[in-house]
Scaffold this motif. Structure first.
Motif, PDB file in Angstrom:
ATOM      1  N   GLY A  35      -5.920  -5.816  13.392  1.00  0.00           N
ATOM      2  CA  GLY A  35      -4.475  -5.717  13.279  1.00  0.00           C
ATOM      3  C   GLY A  35      -3.988  -4.552  12.453  1.00  0.00           C
ATOM      4  O   GLY A  35      -2.782  -4.283  12.408  1.00  0.00           O
ATOM      5  N   VAL A  36      -4.893  -3.837  11.771  1.00  0.00           N
ATOM      6  CA  VAL A  36      -4.524  -2.684  10.957  1.00  0.00           C
ATOM      7  C   VAL A  36      -4.815  -1.420  11.747  1.00  0.00           C
ATOM      8  O   VAL A  36      -5.940  -1.225  12.211  1.00  0.00           O
ATOM      9  CB  VAL A  36      -5.290  -2.670   9.620  1.00  0.00           C
ATOM     10  N   LEU A  37      -3.812  -0.560  11.904  1.00  0.00           N
ATOM     11  CA  LEU A  37      -4.001   0.663  12.664  1.00  0.00           C
ATOM     12  C   LEU A  37      -4.862   1.642  11.883  1.00  0.00           C
ATOM     13  O   LEU A  37      -4.650   1.858  10.685  1.00  0.00           O
ATOM     14  CB  LEU A  37      -2.651   1.307  12.979  1.00  0.00           C
ATOM     15  N   ALA A  38      -5.821   2.232  12.577  1.00  0.00           N
ATOM     16  CA  ALA A  38      -6.716   3.185  11.922  1.00  0.00           C
ATOM     17  C   ALA A  38      -5.961   4.405  11.407  1.00  0.00           C
ATOM     18  O   ALA A  38      -6.298   4.954  10.354  1.00  0.00           O
ATOM     19  CB  ALA A  38      -7.814   3.614  12.896  1.00  0.00           C
ATOM     20  N   SER A  39      -4.921   4.841  12.121  1.00  0.00           N
ATOM     21  CA  SER A  39      -4.152   6.006  11.692  1.00  0.00           C
ATOM     22  C   SER A  39      -3.411   5.729  10.387  1.00  0.00           C
ATOM     23  O   SER A  39      -3.367   6.575   9.486  1.00  0.00           O
ATOM     24  CB  SER A  39      -3.165   6.420  12.782  1.00  0.00           C
ATOM     25  N   ASP A  40      -2.825   4.529  10.273  1.00  0.00           N
ATOM     26  CA  ASP A  40      -2.122   4.174   9.035  1.00  0.00           C
ATOM     27  C   ASP A  40      -3.099   4.041   7.875  1.00  0.00           C
ATOM     28  O   ASP A  40      -2.820   4.487   6.753  1.00  0.00           O
ATOM     29  CB  ASP A  40      -1.358   2.860   9.226  1.00  0.00           C
ATOM     30  N   LEU A  41      -4.244   3.424   8.130  1.00  0.00           N
ATOM     31  CA  LEU A  41      -5.250   3.259   7.089  1.00  0.00           C
ATOM     32  C   LEU A  41      -5.777   4.614   6.631  1.00  0.00           C
ATOM     33  O   LEU A  41      -5.982   4.847   5.432  1.00  0.00           O
ATOM     34  CB  LEU A  41      -6.389   2.381   7.601  1.00  0.00           C
ATOM     35  N   ASN A  42      -5.992   5.505   7.581  1.00  0.00           N
ATOM     36  CA  ASN A  42      -6.512   6.820   7.238  1.00  0.00           C
ATOM     37  C   ASN A  42      -5.523   7.606   6.377  1.00  0.00           C
ATOM     38  O   ASN A  42      -5.906   8.291   5.427  1.00  0.00           O
ATOM     39  CB  ASN A  42      -6.828   7.600   8.511  1.00  0.00           C
ATOM     40  N   ALA A  43      -4.230   7.488   6.688  1.00  0.00           N
ATOM     41  CA  ALA A  43      -3.213   8.176   5.882  1.00  0.00           C
ATOM     42  C   ALA A  43      -3.192   7.643   4.450  1.00  0.00           C
ATOM     43  O   ALA A  43      -3.063   8.404   3.490  1.00  0.00           O
ATOM     44  CB  ALA A  43      -1.835   8.003   6.535  1.00  0.00           C
ATOM     45  N   GLU A  44      -3.351   6.330   4.306  1.00  0.00           N
ATOM     46  CA  GLU A  44      -3.376   5.736   2.967  1.00  0.00           C
ATOM     47  C   GLU A  44      -4.614   6.184   2.193  1.00  0.00           C
ATOM     48  O   GLU A  44      -4.540   6.472   0.985  1.00  0.00           O
ATOM     49  CB  GLU A  44      -3.344   4.213   3.080  1.00  0.00           C
TER      50      GLU A  44
END
Length: 250
Positions: free
Chosen positions: A46-55
């Motif tokens: 449920g967690v987008l890889a793109s959002d996680l990578n930005a964080e």
């Protein structure tokens, strides 16, 4: 531990050196001739890889590294960066190719413009579908937009080409538009429903890789199928009516 000398004798190692035990990596990995240490992490469902990578990138900026060391992205982020860098020319080539085929088919730019008028309708639906499902505009989502354009163009051709055929048979402009909309709407609707049904398992699978692609095509088909029923006939009427008015004046 003994070491052989030049004359064939052996001497103890501690007689010529001061051996000490130190910890060293069991394996040295190089990437681009540079020593590399890889840290692997996985996102939760449920967690987008793109959002996680930005964080993660924001957190890494606060870490002070010694001189000669640096962080670099790998995995999906690296693959997406490479893919996006070469995507622009491919998309432009596909668009020019589609317009070239349409011009060859209709022989004029006016009908081509009417057929291509369905493209923004699908793009709007695809973006809305991504927003509602919480997916990001990933590389495969852009590939979905390219595939969506092809499907939309095909449906639009069915409507515009049949309208042109009716006009060549002597039917009036408005009458031909209304008749083509009635006859061709059902095949267009069934084609779209078939494509949507085939993509639903992929869209509902929850895959962070392929679900965005499926949702883009589904959302674009829903919006373009119903909005094109109104927009394409109106565009055709405006374009061809202007052409007929010019012919009457001449």
């Amino acid at each position: 531990m003994f070491v052989s000398t030049a004359n064939g004798n052996s001497v103890p190692l501690n007689a010529i050196a001061d051996p000490q035990l130190k910890s060293t990596p069991p394996e040295i990995t190089r990437y681009g001739l540079r020593r590399t240490v890889t840290v692997v992490g996985y996102n939760e469902p449920g967690v987008l890889a793109s959002d996680l990578n930005a964080e993660v990138q924001e957190k890494l900026k606060s870490i002070a590294l010694p001189k000669g060391y640096r962080f670099s992205q790998g995995g999906e982020a690296e693959a997406a960066s490479r893919s996006f860098s070469g995507l622009g020319p491919v998309v432009l080539l596909a668009i020019f190719g589609i317009f070239g085929v349409l011009v060859l088919e209709f022989g004029r730019f006016k009908e081509t413009a009417v057929v291509a008028g369905v493209i923004p309708l699908g793009v709007l639906g695809g973006l809305i579908a991504l927003f509602l499902t919480g997916n990001s505009l990933s590389f495969l989502a852009l590939i979905g937009f390219v595939a969506l354009v092809g499907i939309e163009i095909k449906n639009s051709i069915l409507l515009v080409d049949f309208t042109t055929q009716l006009r060549k048979q002597g039917m009036g402009l408005r009458e031909a538009i209304e008749k083509a909309g009635e006859v061709r709407f059902l095949p267009i609707l069934l084609t779209s429903l078939t494509a949507i049904g085939g993509l639903m398992p992929l869209a509902l699978s929850g895959s962070s890789l392929y679900s965005p692609l499926a949702w883009v095509i589904i959302g674009g088909l829903v919006s373009s199928t119903f909005l094109s029923r109104l927009v394409i006939p109106a565009m055709y009427l405006l374009v061809i009516r202007g052409e007929e008015a010019e012919a009457v004046e001449v």
